[in-house]
Design an enzyme around this catalytic site. Structure first.
Site: not given
Ligand SMILES: CSC[C@H]1O[C@H](OP(=O)(O)O)[C@H](O)[C@@H]1O
Length: 363
Positions: A54-56, A96, A203, A244, A254-255
């Site tokens: 996960r994470g962009a 996603r 997270q 993201d 973002n989250k």
């Molecule tokens: C460095 S990008 C991290 C970004 O992605 C996370 O979302 P997810 O955990 O759902 O993939 C979150 O928005 C973070 O800021």
């Protein structure tokens, strides 16, 4: 896991074995550090959907490697080979919807397929693997550069608050919003970090706390609802988050929970920084209102950590079935609430459409 641990490993195909993508299973952290090896497209697609990876940036890197897992018939014609890879790219694009890095990486891979002539189709698999490896390596460099550029904004800070996880687990290594924190730590300026839990998948509590603790950075977990009180009490010198997808005018997806942090930061005169590589920008979108926001499953909201949601363990039902729930994974922060955006190229102060354009024009 230190800031430079391998979130994603690639096992290239050999004469005796097929390619595979080897991931830290982030749904199992912090209780267990286990890796999940994906050797098929559905396994990799599922790993992205379930936030195993996960994470962009990490999603983009994993998807790029995922293209090399496409099943190719040994007797296929060049056109059929290309078609198999196009189908793999289109399938991974359904995993996603919000992190534009996924589509940026898949477009890079699509370009390699587009360029594959019939007479060189035999080399296509290797060229795709090389491109995915290049995407992975470039991200390492971008994270280091964001750490350097972002650190200049934090030199007068003692305590920062961050949201979700934006470290090595969300990227190739080192991270985006955590990168300046790691960079300063390496230089002897160790910040205190408030990591908010980041409901519903936690997270912050599960991943950022674990990552920073492993790196020796002092981290205090707080609930999402504590952020305003901490700012009011003067305990937060800056808020620093990832993204993201960033629209052409500097609006930031973002989250979920990021937007209220930006409002609280503005009210309390706390700088609000966003750190993201340039491949997180979607210059085709005029504003953040156009960014697709992922709506995730109910059970992530209904259960405490674990069990029915996609986070393992034996969670408990926290929300009765009679009550409805909503579970948007992201929200949008308007550019006017962002103090600065840090990319691998530098810093966009007070972002707006003109300053975003100039940032890219200067590159
Ligand atoms: C460095 S990008 C991290 C970004 O992605 C996370 O979302 P997810 O955990 O759902 O993939 C979150 O928005 C973070 O800021």
């Amino acid at each position: 896991m230190s800031a430079d641990a391998e979130t994603i490993r690639y096992h290239a195909a050999t004469e005796n074995s097929a390619a595979a993508v080897d991931l830290i299973d982030q749904t199992r952290l912090p209780a267990e550090t286990v890796r999940l090896v994906c050797s098929t497209l559905p396994e990799l697609h599922d790993a992205i959907v379930r936030l195993v990876v996960r994470g962009a940036p990490a999603i983009g890197i994993a998807a790029a490697y995922g293209v090399t897992l496409a099943p190719i018939d040994a007797n296929a014609s060049p056109a059929e080979v290309r078609q198999s890879y196009y189908e793999a790219i289109d399938y991974l694009a359904t995993s996603r919807p919000t992190a534009v890095n996924l589509f940026w990486a898949l477009d890079r891979m699509r370009g390699i397929v587009d360029a594959a002539t019939d007479d060189a189709i035999g080399n296509l698999a290797q060229r795709l693997a090389d491109e995915a490896i290049a995407i992975h390596e470039e991200d390492r460099e971008m994270c280091r550069s964001m750490g350097r550029h972002g650190s200049a904004l934090l030199t007068k800070c003692q305590t920062v608050l961050t949201h979700c996880n934006t470290g090595g687990l969300a990227t190739s290594m080192y991270g985006t919003a955590l990168a300046p924190i790691y960079f300063l730590h390496e230089k002897g300026h160790t910040l205190n970090v408030y990591a908010d839990e980041t409901r519903p998948l936690m997270q912050g509590a599960r991943l950022t706390a674990w990552e920073l603790a492993q790196a020796g950075v002092p981290v205090t977990v707080c609930t999402d609802s504590m952020a305003g009180g901490l700012m009011r009490d003067g305990k937060v010198d800056a808020v620093i988050v990832g993204s993201d997808r960033i629209a052409a005018n500097g609006d930031v997806a973002n989250k979920i929970g990021t937007y209220p942090l930006s409002v609280l930061a503005r009210y309390h005169n706390v700088p609000f920084y966003v750190v993201a590589p340039t491949n997180t920008f979607d210059l085709e979108l005029a504003s953040g209102d156009l960014i697709p926001i992922e709506q995730r499953g109910e059970d992530e909201m209904r259960y405490t950590l674990g069990a029915e949601s996609n986070i393992h363990a034996n969670g408990r039902m926290a929300v009765p079935r009679e009550a409805a729930v909503i579970n948007p994974a992201f929200d949008v922060t308007p550019a006017e609430l962002v103090t600065a955006i840090v990319t691998e190229l530098g810093v966009i102060e007070s972002p707006n459409v003109e300053r975003v354009r100039q940032h890219f024009a200067a590159s």
